[in-house]
Design a protein around this motif. Structure first.
Motif, mmCIF file in Angstrom:
data_model
loop_
_atom_site.group_PDB
_atom_site.id
_atom_site.type_symbol
_atom_site.label_atom_id
_atom_site.label_comp_id
_atom_site.label_asym_id
_atom_site.label_seq_id
_atom_site.Cartn_x
_atom_site.Cartn_y
_atom_site.Cartn_z
ATOM 1 N N ARG A 160 0.574 -1.273 -0.036
ATOM 2 C CA ARG A 160 -0.197 0.082 0.560
ATOM 3 C C ARG A 160 0.915 1.440 -0.002
ATOM 4 O O ARG A 160 0.071 2.117 0.178
ATOM 5 N N ALA A 161 2.030 1.380 -0.342
ATOM 6 C CA ALA A 161 3.196 2.548 0.082
ATOM 7 C C ALA A 161 3.079 2.943 -1.285
ATOM 8 O O ALA A 161 2.490 4.682 -0.463
ATOM 9 N N GLU A 162 2.907 2.980 -2.446
ATOM 10 C CA GLU A 162 2.520 3.977 -3.331
ATOM 11 C C GLU A 162 0.964 4.623 -3.148
ATOM 12 O O GLU A 162 0.281 5.853 -3.581
ATOM 13 N N PHE A 163 -0.167 3.847 -3.116
ATOM 14 C CA PHE A 163 -1.420 4.382 -2.470
ATOM 15 C C PHE A 163 -1.009 6.057 -1.417
ATOM 16 O O PHE A 163 -2.584 5.930 -1.865
ATOM 17 N N GLU A 164 -1.167 4.886 -0.552
ATOM 18 C CA GLU A 164 -0.785 5.646 0.420
ATOM 19 C C GLU A 164 -0.309 7.416 0.541
ATOM 20 O O GLU A 164 -0.466 8.811 0.909
ATOM 21 N N LEU A 165 1.213 6.913 -0.449
ATOM 22 C CA LEU A 165 1.370 8.287 -0.956
ATOM 23 C C LEU A 165 1.275 9.195 -2.031
ATOM 24 O O LEU A 165 0.578 10.530 -2.043
ATOM 25 N N ALA A 166 -0.062 8.849 -2.875
ATOM 26 C CA ALA A 166 -1.076 9.271 -3.751
ATOM 27 C C ALA A 166 -1.793 9.646 -3.070
ATOM 28 O O ALA A 166 -2.274 10.978 -3.383
ATOM 29 N N ALA A 167 -2.138 9.418 -1.904
ATOM 30 C CA ALA A 167 -3.884 9.380 -1.609
ATOM 31 C C ALA A 167 -2.959 10.940 0.273
ATOM 32 O O ALA A 167 -4.301 10.733 0.956
ATOM 33 N N GLY A 168 -2.199 11.068 -0.613
ATOM 34 C CA GLY A 168 -1.856 12.231 0.660
ATOM 35 C C GLY A 168 -0.680 11.840 2.012
ATOM 36 O O GLY A 168 -1.104 12.847 2.945
ATOM 37 N N GLY A 169 -0.688 10.885 2.170
ATOM 38 C CA GLY A 169 0.319 10.185 3.423
ATOM 39 C C GLY A 169 1.533 10.611 3.119
ATOM 40 O O GLY A 169 2.412 10.632 1.878
ATOM 41 N N PRO A 208 10.325 1.964 1.871
ATOM 42 C CA PRO A 208 9.290 1.663 1.085
ATOM 43 C C PRO A 208 9.325 0.745 0.242
ATOM 44 O O PRO A 208 7.759 -0.456 -0.789
ATOM 45 N N LYS A 209 10.011 0.404 -0.455
ATOM 46 C CA LYS A 209 10.079 -0.887 -0.913
ATOM 47 C C LYS A 209 10.445 -2.070 -0.510
ATOM 48 O O LYS A 209 10.611 -3.566 -1.322
#
Length: 454
Positions: free
Chosen positions: A435-444, A450-451
């Protein structure tokens, strides 16, 4: 059997799976009539064939083919995915939690039984080494094997991209603690994989990497015999692997491995494979145990002094009736677990039908170990093999032992394809943080790691 009998099998490993398979065959009519029920309670919905973990870590086998789904194989059993917290054999009940326990808010559940098979297996035996809990990596599950593969390739990425010599040296230093099957095979397979992977890095060479094996005793792979153990040490050292016998890991705090011989290595990788111990759930039962915490069992695989309770595998202390020395116990390994499970399933069926029980006896077949692609050692039926013949024997033996024809065919197909095409050198460390990429895209916030596990 005049009344309905519920057989509870705790654990879905070698003993749990093979015992349930045996009981499905031996009690086929009773299961169809509904006079018998088999319940398998396991923390995972699959059985892991652990001898294939090193090859899964090296990328020779897909992780999906190292595990056997319990629900597909045990189609006449009821499979519960949960953790046993305690067993009251006097009341014939087991208390457990499931994935839904926290959501329901109803607390733990109980399962009543008539016959108990306690086979939770073992867990890694750790020591109070400073820094081990924070930085150590295990090698007992398929998740750990794939995580370690990702980690090794990530370290090569770090070493290739950094300008700091200290970071580069730490990233390319890999310390394995334990000279048994798990440690030697894991190190040998991963070193073989990393040496191949290095050809795709413009600024990395196999000689830049340090692979260190630490063993507290004076020999490695004692199962294959002293001569083959010495050959393994020579073979590993020929590959520039630093094998340190009669040496212990004293600390790995601050990412510095300190050994008992005074050596110090800056490293980002410490793999702990120094033995196993019985599963801690045994301490939460009212069944008799030995000084080492294993179930005290008889040669018929019953729990000594406890009626309707059975044990086998790593968690059970089963007398070795074939040993010349009295009082010896069967070693906690896969070979014994699979054989004991067959006798255990037969004995439970015999007990329910009032028939005499069989004694567990075994004939030593031998031992095989892989040291990387086309390399291995074996001591089978008194014959000592090394190199390619031993490696081929290793694969043939374990292919014959992995459960189900489906798995055999898939593993054989993967080995065949691997012989025709080049190795995969991709690290999928992002699987550990999906969920790292999505959390970043969602403003987290972007996670520090991350990888992967670096």
């Amino acid at each position: 059997m005049k009344e309905r009998v519920r057989i509870l099998i705790v654990g879905g490993g070698y003993v749990g799976l093979y015992t349930a398979l045996r009981l499905q065959r031996r009690l086929k009519q009773e299961l169809q009539r509904g006079t018998a029920e088999i319940v398998v309670l396991s923390p995972d919905p699959y059985m892991t064939y652990q001898p294939f973990l090193p090859e899964a870590g090296a990328g020779s086998i897909s992780p999906r083919h190292v595990v056997v789904p319990l629900r597909r194989v045990l189609d006449r059993c009821r499979v519960l995915v949960g953790e046993v917290t305690s067993i009251d054999h006097a009341a014939r009940t087991a208390t457990f939690t499931t994935l839904a326990t926290g959501e329901e808010g109803a607390g733990e559940q109980t399962c009543a039984y008539d016959e108990l098979v306690l086979a939770p297996g073992s867990v890694s035996r750790t020591l109070p080494v400073p820094g081990l809990a924070e930085h150590g990596i295990g090698f007992k599950t398929v998740e750990e094997a794939i995580g370690l593969r990702n980690h090794v390739i990530e370290q090569m990425d770090i070493a290739s991209s950094t300008r700091d010599p200290a970071i580069r040296d730490a990233a390319l230093t890999f310390v394995f603690v334990g000279g048994g099957y798990a440690g030697v095979e894991a190190l040998a397979e991963l070193e073989d994989m990393a040496r191949y992977t290095a050809r795709y890095y413009h600024n990395l060479k196999p000689a830049d990497m340090k692979w260190i094996l630490v063993e507290a005793t004076g020999r490695i792979l004692p199962e294959v015999g002293e001569e083959m153990g010495r050959y393994t040490v020579t073979e590993l050292r020929r590959r520039n692997i630093d094998v340190r016998l009669e040496t212990r890991l004293e600390s790995c705090a601050d990412r510095v491995a300190v050994l008992s011989d005074g050596a110090r290595f800056r490293t980002r990788t410490v793999v702990w494979t120094a033995g196993v111990k019985p599963h801690p759930v045994l301490a939460a039962t009212d069944l008799p145990r030995t000084e080492r915490g294993r179930l005290r069992c008889t040669a018929e695989l019953t729990v000594d002094g406890a009626a309707h309770a059975w044990g086998a595998g790593d968690a059970a202390a089963v007398p070795d009736v074939t040993a010349e020395e009295p009082g010896r116990e069967c070693a906690p390994n896969a070979q014994h677990a699979v054989r004991q499970a067959r006798v255990l399933g037969d004995n439970i069926a015999r007990s329910l039908r009032g028939e005499p029980l069989q004694t567990y006896r075994h004939k030593y077949v031998g031992s095989v170990a892989s040291l990387g692609l086309h390399k291995g050692v074996a001591h089978v039926y008194g014959r000592k093999l090394k190199g390619y013949p031993a490696w081929f024997m290793h694969r043939a033996y374990h292919l014959s032992r992995v459960p189900t024809f489906n798995r055999k065919a898939r593993v054989l197909a993967e080995w065949t394809l691997a012989g025709l095409f080049k190795r995969e050198i991709v690290s999928l460390g992002s699987l550990e943080h999906p969920r790292a990429e999505f959390e970043l895209a969602a403003g987290g916030k972007f996670p520090q790691d991350p990888k992967g596990s670096s």
